[in-house]
Write a protein that holds these residues in place. Structure first.
Motif, PDB file in Angstrom:
ATOM      1  N   VAL A  83       0.851  -1.188   0.000  1.00  0.00           N
ATOM      2  CA  VAL A  83       0.000   0.000   0.000  1.00  0.00           C
ATOM      3  C   VAL A  83       0.885   1.235   0.000  1.00  0.00           C
ATOM      4  N   ARG A  84       0.804   2.037  -1.056  1.00  0.00           N
ATOM      5  CA  ARG A  84       1.646   3.227  -1.176  1.00  0.00           C
ATOM      6  C   ARG A  84       0.833   4.503  -1.347  1.00  0.00           C
ATOM      7  N   GLY A  85      -0.465   4.367  -1.589  1.00  0.00           N
ATOM      8  CA  GLY A  85      -1.312   5.541  -1.765  1.00  0.00           C
ATOM      9  C   GLY A  85      -2.767   5.139  -1.732  1.00  0.00           C
ATOM     10  N   ARG A  86      -3.635   6.138  -1.786  1.00  0.00           N
ATOM     11  CA  ARG A  86      -5.063   5.886  -1.690  1.00  0.00           C
ATOM     12  C   ARG A  86      -5.648   5.394  -3.003  1.00  0.00           C
ATOM     13  N   GLY A  87      -6.866   4.868  -2.909  1.00  0.00           N
ATOM     14  CA  GLY A  87      -7.608   4.528  -4.122  1.00  0.00           C
ATOM     15  C   GLY A  87      -7.401   3.124  -4.644  1.00  0.00           C
ATOM     16  N   SER A  88      -7.027   2.166  -3.809  1.00  0.00           N
ATOM     17  CA  SER A  88      -6.836   0.804  -4.279  1.00  0.00           C
ATOM     18  C   SER A  88      -8.175   0.181  -4.673  1.00  0.00           C
ATOM     19  N   SER A  89      -8.225  -0.401  -5.867  1.00  0.00           N
ATOM     20  CA  SER A  89      -9.441  -1.071  -6.336  1.00  0.00           C
ATOM     21  C   SER A  89      -9.658  -2.399  -5.621  1.00  0.00           C
ATOM     22  N   LEU A  90      -8.678  -2.819  -4.828  1.00  0.00           N
ATOM     23  CA  LEU A  90      -8.793  -4.078  -4.096  1.00  0.00           C
ATOM     24  C   LEU A  90      -9.684  -3.949  -2.873  1.00  0.00           C
ATOM     25  N   LEU A  91      -9.983  -2.693  -2.473  1.00  0.00           N
ATOM     26  CA  LEU A  91     -10.703  -2.443  -1.229  1.00  0.00           C
ATOM     27  C   LEU A  91     -12.051  -1.780  -1.463  1.00  0.00           C
ATOM     28  N   GLY A  92     -13.023  -2.180  -0.654  1.00  0.00           N
ATOM     29  CA  GLY A  92     -14.308  -1.494  -0.589  1.00  0.00           C
ATOM     30  C   GLY A  92     -14.470  -0.983   0.826  1.00  0.00           C
ATOM     31  N   TYR A  93     -15.050   0.200   0.990  1.00  0.00           N
ATOM     32  CA  TYR A  93     -15.147   0.815   2.316  1.00  0.00           C
ATOM     33  C   TYR A  93     -16.596   1.129   2.654  1.00  0.00           C
ATOM     34  N   VAL A  94     -17.015   0.730   3.847  1.00  0.00           N
ATOM     35  CA  VAL A  94     -18.362   1.004   4.338  1.00  0.00           C
ATOM     36  C   VAL A  94     -18.229   1.803   5.637  1.00  0.00           C
ATOM     37  N   PRO A  95     -18.671   3.064   5.640  1.00  0.00           N
ATOM     38  CA  PRO A  95     -18.511   3.921   6.819  1.00  0.00           C
ATOM     39  C   PRO A  95     -19.632   3.717   7.825  1.00  0.00           C
ATOM     40  N   GLN A  96     -19.531   4.443   8.945  1.00  0.00           N
ATOM     41  CA  GLN A  96     -20.652   4.524   9.868  1.00  0.00           C
ATOM     42  C   GLN A  96     -21.812   5.209   9.162  1.00  0.00           C
ATOM     43  N   SER A  97     -23.010   5.011   9.675  1.00  0.00           N
ATOM     44  CA  SER A  97     -24.185   5.640   9.081  1.00  0.00           C
ATOM     45  C   SER A  97     -24.032   7.149   9.093  1.00  0.00           C
ATOM     46  N   ARG A  98     -24.258   7.773   7.953  1.00  0.00           N
ATOM     47  CA  ARG A  98     -24.118   9.216   7.839  1.00  0.00           C
ATOM     48  C   ARG A  98     -25.483   9.889   7.954  1.00  0.00           C
ATOM     49  N   LEU A  99     -25.463  11.133   8.456  1.00  0.00           N
ATOM     50  CA  LEU A  99     -26.692  11.911   8.519  1.00  0.00           C
ATOM     51  C   LEU A  99     -27.041  12.393   7.112  1.00  0.00           C
ATOM     52  N   ILE A 100     -28.241  12.074   6.684  1.00  0.00           N
ATOM     53  CA  ILE A 100     -28.693  12.463   5.346  1.00  0.00           C
ATOM     54  C   ILE A 100     -30.000  13.224   5.483  1.00  0.00           C
ATOM     55  N   ASP A 101     -30.066  14.373   4.862  1.00  0.00           N
ATOM     56  CA  ASP A 101     -31.274  15.205   4.921  1.00  0.00           C
ATOM     57  C   ASP A 101     -32.444  14.448   4.297  1.00  0.00           C
ATOM     58  N   PRO A 102     -33.582  14.388   4.997  1.00  0.00           N
ATOM     59  CA  PRO A 102     -34.765  13.693   4.456  1.00  0.00           C
ATOM     60  C   PRO A 102     -35.219  14.239   3.101  1.00  0.00           C
ATOM     61  N   ASP A 103     -34.858  15.476   2.810  1.00  0.00           N
ATOM     62  CA  ASP A 103     -35.269  16.089   1.544  1.00  0.00           C
ATOM     63  C   ASP A 103     -34.248  15.882   0.425  1.00  0.00           C
ATOM     64  N   THR A 104     -33.210  15.078   0.686  1.00  0.00           N
ATOM     65  CA  THR A 104     -32.193  14.824  -0.343  1.00  0.00           C
ATOM     66  C   THR A 104     -32.841  14.187  -1.574  1.00  0.00           C
ATOM     67  N   PRO A 105     -32.793  14.858  -2.738  1.00  0.00           N
ATOM     68  CA  PRO A 105     -33.459  14.343  -3.950  1.00  0.00           C
ATOM     69  C   PRO A 105     -32.577  13.355  -4.720  1.00  0.00           C
ATOM     70  N   LEU A 106     -32.237  12.250  -4.079  1.00  0.00           N
ATOM     71  CA  LEU A 106     -31.350  11.272  -4.695  1.00  0.00           C
ATOM     72  C   LEU A 106     -31.921   9.882  -4.478  1.00  0.00           C
ATOM     73  N   GLU A 107     -32.134   9.164  -5.578  1.00  0.00           N
ATOM     74  CA  GLU A 107     -32.661   7.810  -5.474  1.00  0.00           C
ATOM     75  C   GLU A 107     -31.582   6.831  -5.038  1.00  0.00           C
ATOM     76  N   ALA A 108     -32.005   5.764  -4.408  1.00  0.00           N
ATOM     77  CA  ALA A 108     -31.080   4.723  -3.963  1.00  0.00           C
ATOM     78  C   ALA A 108     -30.264   4.183  -5.133  1.00  0.00           C
ATOM     79  N   TRP A 109     -30.894   4.014  -6.270  1.00  0.00           N
ATOM     80  CA  TRP A 109     -30.211   3.514  -7.471  1.00  0.00           C
ATOM     81  C   TRP A 109     -29.041   4.413  -7.842  1.00  0.00           C
ATOM     82  N   ASP A 110     -29.274   5.726  -7.881  1.00  0.00           N
ATOM     83  CA  ASP A 110     -28.222   6.665  -8.255  1.00  0.00           C
ATOM     84  C   ASP A 110     -27.112   6.675  -7.207  1.00  0.00           C
TER      85      ASP A 110
END
Length: 284
Positions: A83-110
């Protein structure tokens, strides 16, 4: 002193096709050592649970794996690549639950498709890409709300989307930073069960930070306990002992099983004690 309790999984590590290997890793902030001579391997397909008190370096470890932080000493390799820098395609990252505004106009698919397009939303997708996204929704059990607004989804539903997004890059390893911290007990159980199902279906490695030894121990092959720059590695029963935790906390520590719970008590003196309660997985 380091306690490294070897299990059968550890002994098989060198036979696996793709491992995560940390060798003598040391990192500190100011005068505080966060990790000292951290050395261990994670086998392909293994689920490693990470626990420890606040400030023990759990998130710091993930940051090093992600290439966001370089250790002062030692090396980290993933599938044989240092590991020498960020952005390795070998890794997937799942964070803690983030606060998201209920009015966010973004579909789950997108939202999930961001994982395919490196964080960018494209107005078009190929047929193969659409099929790939649909399959990921099916895998994480989120088909029912793939076209709903992400702001209207529950915490558990959003965590399924974070997992789906991380899986779109077809990673070799998933890194999860306390993804169940803000969820109710039932949702916590379902998310960890889902993560375990996904890793078995895809054969990927999972490194899962959790605040609940009971929850993670039911699914993890091994536990990595971090404290005071030291670590212990092994099964829950190998790590959660008075001898091991006394070494980590650098003070006398008791581990008591009472009424289906593991109670860890550290005492600096007769007049002061710190108690941490871990539900015992044997009750489930």
């Amino acid at each position: 002193m380091v306690t490294d309790v070897l299990s059968k999984t550890e002994k098989k590590t060198n036979k696996e096709k793709c491992t995560i290997d940390l060798s003598h890793v040391t990192v500190s902030f100011g005068h505080k050592v966060i990790h000292r001579d951290l050395t261990f391997s994670v086998a392909e397909g293994e689920l490693l649970g990470i626990i420890g008190p606040n400030g023990a370096g759990k998130t710091t470890l993930l940051r090093m794996l992600l290439g966001l932080l370089k250790p002062e000493k030692g090396s980290i390799t993933i599938c044989g690549k240092e590991v020498r820098g960020r952005g390795s395609s070998l890794l997937g990252y799942v964070p803690q639950s983030r606060l998201i505004d209920p009015d966010t106009p973004l579909e789950a698919w997108d939202f999930v498709s961001f994982g395919l397009n490196k964080g960018f939303l494209r107005p078009w997708l190929t047929n193969n890409e659409r099929a790939q996204i649909k399959e990921i929704f099916r895998l994480v059990g989120a088909e029912a709300y793939m076209h709903k607004s992400i702001g209207l989804l529950s915490g558990g539903e959003r965590q399924r989307l974070f997992l789906a997004q991380a899986l779109l890059s077809n990673p070799k390893c998933l890194l999860l930073d306390e993804p169940t911290a803000a969820l109710d007990p039932g949702s916590q159980e379902r998310i960890v069960e889902l993560v375990d199902h996904v890793r078995r279906q895809l054969g990927i490695t999972v490194i899962f930070i959790s605040h609940d030894i009971n929850l993670i121990a039911r699914y993890a092959d091994r536990i990595l306990y971090l404290a005071n720059g030291e670590y212990a590695l092994g099964t829950r029963d190998e790590v959660m002992t008075a001898e091991v935790l006394s070494r980590l906390y650098r003070m006398p520590t008791e581990v008591i099983r009472s009424e289906g719970k593991i109670i860890v008590s550290t005492a600096a003196s007769k007049d002061h004690a710190s108690i941490c309660v871990h539900p015992d997985s044997d009750t489930f």
